[in-house]
Design a protein around this motif. Structure first.
Motif, PDB file in Angstrom:
ATOM      1  N   ALA A 206       4.792  -2.775   0.650  1.00  0.00           N
ATOM      2  CA  ALA A 206       3.416  -2.980   1.064  1.00  0.00           C
ATOM      3  C   ALA A 206       2.946  -4.309   0.488  1.00  0.00           C
ATOM      4  O   ALA A 206       3.331  -4.681  -0.630  1.00  0.00           O
ATOM      5  CB  ALA A 206       2.532  -1.844   0.547  1.00  0.00           C
TER       6      ALA A 206
ATOM      7  N   SER B  24       0.299  -5.144  -0.857  1.00  0.00           N
ATOM      8  CA  SER B  24      -0.475  -5.012  -2.089  1.00  0.00           C
ATOM      9  C   SER B  24       0.391  -4.903  -3.342  1.00  0.00           C
ATOM     10  O   SER B  24      -0.110  -5.112  -4.452  1.00  0.00           O
ATOM     11  CB  SER B  24      -1.393  -3.794  -1.995  1.00  0.00           C
ATOM     12  OG  SER B  24      -0.637  -2.610  -1.829  1.00  0.00           O
TER      13      SER B  24
ATOM     14  N   ARG C  71      -7.962   9.600   0.091  1.00  0.00           N
ATOM     15  CA  ARG C  71      -7.360   8.614   0.976  1.00  0.00           C
ATOM     16  C   ARG C  71      -6.083   9.170   1.603  1.00  0.00           C
ATOM     17  O   ARG C  71      -5.517  10.156   1.138  1.00  0.00           O
ATOM     18  CB  ARG C  71      -7.050   7.332   0.208  1.00  0.00           C
ATOM     19  CG  ARG C  71      -8.284   6.695  -0.414  1.00  0.00           C
ATOM     20  CD  ARG C  71      -7.982   5.336  -0.981  1.00  0.00           C
ATOM     21  NE  ARG C  71      -7.618   4.387   0.048  1.00  0.00           N
ATOM     22  CZ  ARG C  71      -7.359   3.110  -0.193  1.00  0.00           C
ATOM     23  NH1 ARG C  71      -7.430   2.644  -1.429  1.00  0.00           N
ATOM     24  NH2 ARG C  71      -7.013   2.296   0.776  1.00  0.00           N
ATOM     25  N   GLU C  72      -5.634   8.509   2.648  1.00  0.00           N
ATOM     26  CA  GLU C  72      -4.415   8.932   3.311  1.00  0.00           C
ATOM     27  C   GLU C  72      -3.194   8.440   2.528  1.00  0.00           C
ATOM     28  O   GLU C  72      -3.267   7.461   1.779  1.00  0.00           O
ATOM     29  CB  GLU C  72      -4.376   8.383   4.738  1.00  0.00           C
ATOM     30  CG  GLU C  72      -5.433   8.974   5.658  1.00  0.00           C
ATOM     31  CD  GLU C  72      -5.266   8.542   7.097  1.00  0.00           C
ATOM     32  OE1 GLU C  72      -6.020   9.048   7.948  1.00  0.00           O
ATOM     33  OE2 GLU C  72      -4.386   7.698   7.365  1.00  0.00           O
ATOM     34  N   ARG C  73      -2.084   9.132   2.732  1.00  0.00           N
ATOM     35  CA  ARG C  73      -0.833   8.716   2.117  1.00  0.00           C
ATOM     36  C   ARG C  73      -0.405   7.373   2.730  1.00  0.00           C
ATOM     37  O   ARG C  73      -0.483   7.182   3.938  1.00  0.00           O
ATOM     38  CB  ARG C  73       0.246   9.768   2.343  1.00  0.00           C
ATOM     39  CG  ARG C  73       1.467   9.607   1.481  1.00  0.00           C
ATOM     40  CD  ARG C  73       2.385  10.811   1.604  1.00  0.00           C
ATOM     41  NE  ARG C  73       1.742  12.049   1.147  1.00  0.00           N
ATOM     42  CZ  ARG C  73       2.399  13.194   0.988  1.00  0.00           C
ATOM     43  NH1 ARG C  73       3.689  13.265   1.263  1.00  0.00           N
ATOM     44  NH2 ARG C  73       1.756  14.268   0.585  1.00  0.00           N
ATOM     45  N   GLU C  74       0.056   6.477   1.855  1.00  0.00           N
ATOM     46  CA  GLU C  74       0.441   5.159   2.334  1.00  0.00           C
ATOM     47  C   GLU C  74       1.804   4.756   1.785  1.00  0.00           C
ATOM     48  O   GLU C  74       2.208   5.184   0.703  1.00  0.00           O
ATOM     49  CB  GLU C  74      -0.599   4.108   1.915  1.00  0.00           C
ATOM     50  CG  GLU C  74      -0.750   3.942   0.422  1.00  0.00           C
ATOM     51  CD  GLU C  74      -1.726   2.827   0.041  1.00  0.00           C
ATOM     52  OE1 GLU C  74      -2.324   2.204   0.932  1.00  0.00           O
ATOM     53  OE2 GLU C  74      -1.860   2.575  -1.171  1.00  0.00           O
ATOM     54  N   LEU C  75       2.468   3.904   2.549  1.00  0.00           N
ATOM     55  CA  LEU C  75       3.755   3.386   2.132  1.00  0.00           C
ATOM     56  C   LEU C  75       3.592   2.432   0.958  1.00  0.00           C
ATOM     57  O   LEU C  75       2.715   1.577   0.960  1.00  0.00           O
ATOM     58  CB  LEU C  75       4.415   2.645   3.291  1.00  0.00           C
ATOM     59  CG  LEU C  75       5.673   1.851   2.957  1.00  0.00           C
ATOM     60  CD1 LEU C  75       6.832   2.781   2.634  1.00  0.00           C
ATOM     61  CD2 LEU C  75       6.044   0.916   4.112  1.00  0.00           C
TER      62      LEU C  75
ATOM     63  N   TYR D 189       5.859   6.577  -1.462  1.00  0.00           N
ATOM     64  CA  TYR D 189       4.538   6.578  -0.872  1.00  0.00           C
ATOM     65  C   TYR D 189       3.557   7.018  -1.946  1.00  0.00           C
ATOM     66  O   TYR D 189       3.950   7.581  -2.974  1.00  0.00           O
ATOM     67  CB  TYR D 189       4.476   7.547   0.316  1.00  0.00           C
ATOM     68  CG  TYR D 189       5.248   7.086   1.526  1.00  0.00           C
ATOM     69  CD1 TYR D 189       6.640   7.032   1.515  1.00  0.00           C
ATOM     70  CD2 TYR D 189       4.595   6.680   2.700  1.00  0.00           C
ATOM     71  CE1 TYR D 189       7.349   6.594   2.617  1.00  0.00           C
ATOM     72  CE2 TYR D 189       5.292   6.252   3.807  1.00  0.00           C
ATOM     73  CZ  TYR D 189       6.669   6.210   3.764  1.00  0.00           C
ATOM     74  OH  TYR D 189       7.364   5.771   4.857  1.00  0.00           O
ATOM     75  N   ARG D 190       2.286   6.778  -1.707  1.00  0.00           N
ATOM     76  CA  ARG D 190       1.268   7.248  -2.651  1.00  0.00           C
ATOM     77  C   ARG D 190       0.034   7.711  -1.913  1.00  0.00           C
ATOM     78  O   ARG D 190      -0.248   7.251  -0.803  1.00  0.00           O
ATOM     79  CB  ARG D 190       0.906   6.146  -3.655  1.00  0.00           C
ATOM     80  CG  ARG D 190       0.242   4.926  -3.044  1.00  0.00           C
ATOM     81  CD  ARG D 190       0.115   3.822  -4.089  1.00  0.00           C
ATOM     82  NE  ARG D 190      -0.484   2.608  -3.515  1.00  0.00           N
ATOM     83  CZ  ARG D 190      -0.504   1.428  -4.146  1.00  0.00           C
ATOM     84  NH1 ARG D 190       0.039   1.308  -5.364  1.00  0.00           N
ATOM     85  NH2 ARG D 190      -1.061   0.384  -3.557  1.00  0.00           N
ATOM     86  N   GLN D 191      -0.665   8.618  -2.566  1.00  0.00           N
ATOM     87  CA  GLN D 191      -1.908   9.129  -1.986  1.00  0.00           C
ATOM     88  C   GLN D 191      -2.953   9.201  -3.078  1.00  0.00           C
ATOM     89  O   GLN D 191      -2.819   9.976  -4.037  1.00  0.00           O
ATOM     90  CB  GLN D 191      -1.702  10.503  -1.356  1.00  0.00           C
ATOM     91  CG  GLN D 191      -2.911  10.998  -0.593  1.00  0.00           C
ATOM     92  CD  GLN D 191      -2.585  12.180   0.294  1.00  0.00           C
ATOM     93  OE1 GLN D 191      -1.553  12.828   0.143  1.00  0.00           O
ATOM     94  NE2 GLN D 191      -3.466  12.462   1.251  1.00  0.00           N
TER      95      GLN D 191
ATOM     96  N   GLU E  18      -4.648   1.856  -8.182  1.00  0.00           N
ATOM     97  CA  GLU E  18      -3.330   2.388  -7.853  1.00  0.00           C
ATOM     98  C   GLU E  18      -3.098   3.774  -8.452  1.00  0.00           C
ATOM     99  O   GLU E  18      -1.998   4.312  -8.372  1.00  0.00           O
ATOM    100  CB  GLU E  18      -2.249   1.405  -8.298  1.00  0.00           C
ATOM    101  CG  GLU E  18      -2.342   0.103  -7.490  1.00  0.00           C
ATOM    102  CD  GLU E  18      -1.347  -0.950  -7.863  1.00  0.00           C
ATOM    103  OE1 GLU E  18      -1.191  -1.232  -9.081  1.00  0.00           O
ATOM    104  OE2 GLU E  18      -0.732  -1.514  -6.933  1.00  0.00           O
TER     105      GLU E  18
END
Length: 116
Positions: free
Chosen positions: A60, A62, A43-47, A37-39, A89
């Motif tokens: 994802a 992207s 921004r919110e943490r995303e898969l 995951y990344r944050q 990113e």
């Protein structure tokens, strides 16, 4: 319990590549899915990507075609090969383990900065 330690982050120019690693220790035989995951700032943490215990992967939209997640069970390590990186990113990348009983563990993250 499981301990997760990420490594491999750093600074890279747009279009460059990096490989992240996540070393797992502890009750590794009870790990089911693992993922990245990344944050990004603000921004919110995303898969980013996930891999099941039998090697099924999901990404994802992207990052499809540019990132590859892999899991080396012999080394108890999860990898994320990232290529054609973009400035947006830039983020802290986290490793996640989902146990067979549903418990979730996170690493502390590794910072990836994409900038010229």
């Amino acid at each position: 319990q499981v301990q997760l330690v990420e490594s491999g982050g750093g600074s890279v120019q747009p279009g460059g590549s990096l490989r992240l690693s996540c070393a797992a220790s502890g009750s590794i035989f009870s790990i089911n899915h693992m993922g990245w995951y990344r944050q990004a700032p603000g921004r919110e943490r995303e898969l980013v990507a996930i891999v099941t215990s039998v090697g099924i992967t999901n990404y994802a939209d992207s990052v499809k075609g540019r990132f590859t997640i892999s899991r080396d069970n012999a080394k108890n390590t999860l990898y994320l090969q990232m290529s054609i990186l973009k400035p947006e990113e830039t983020a802290v990348y986290y490793c996640k383990a989902i146990m067979n009983d549903g418990m979730v563990y996170w690493g502390k993250g590794t910072l990836v900065t994409v900038s010229s």
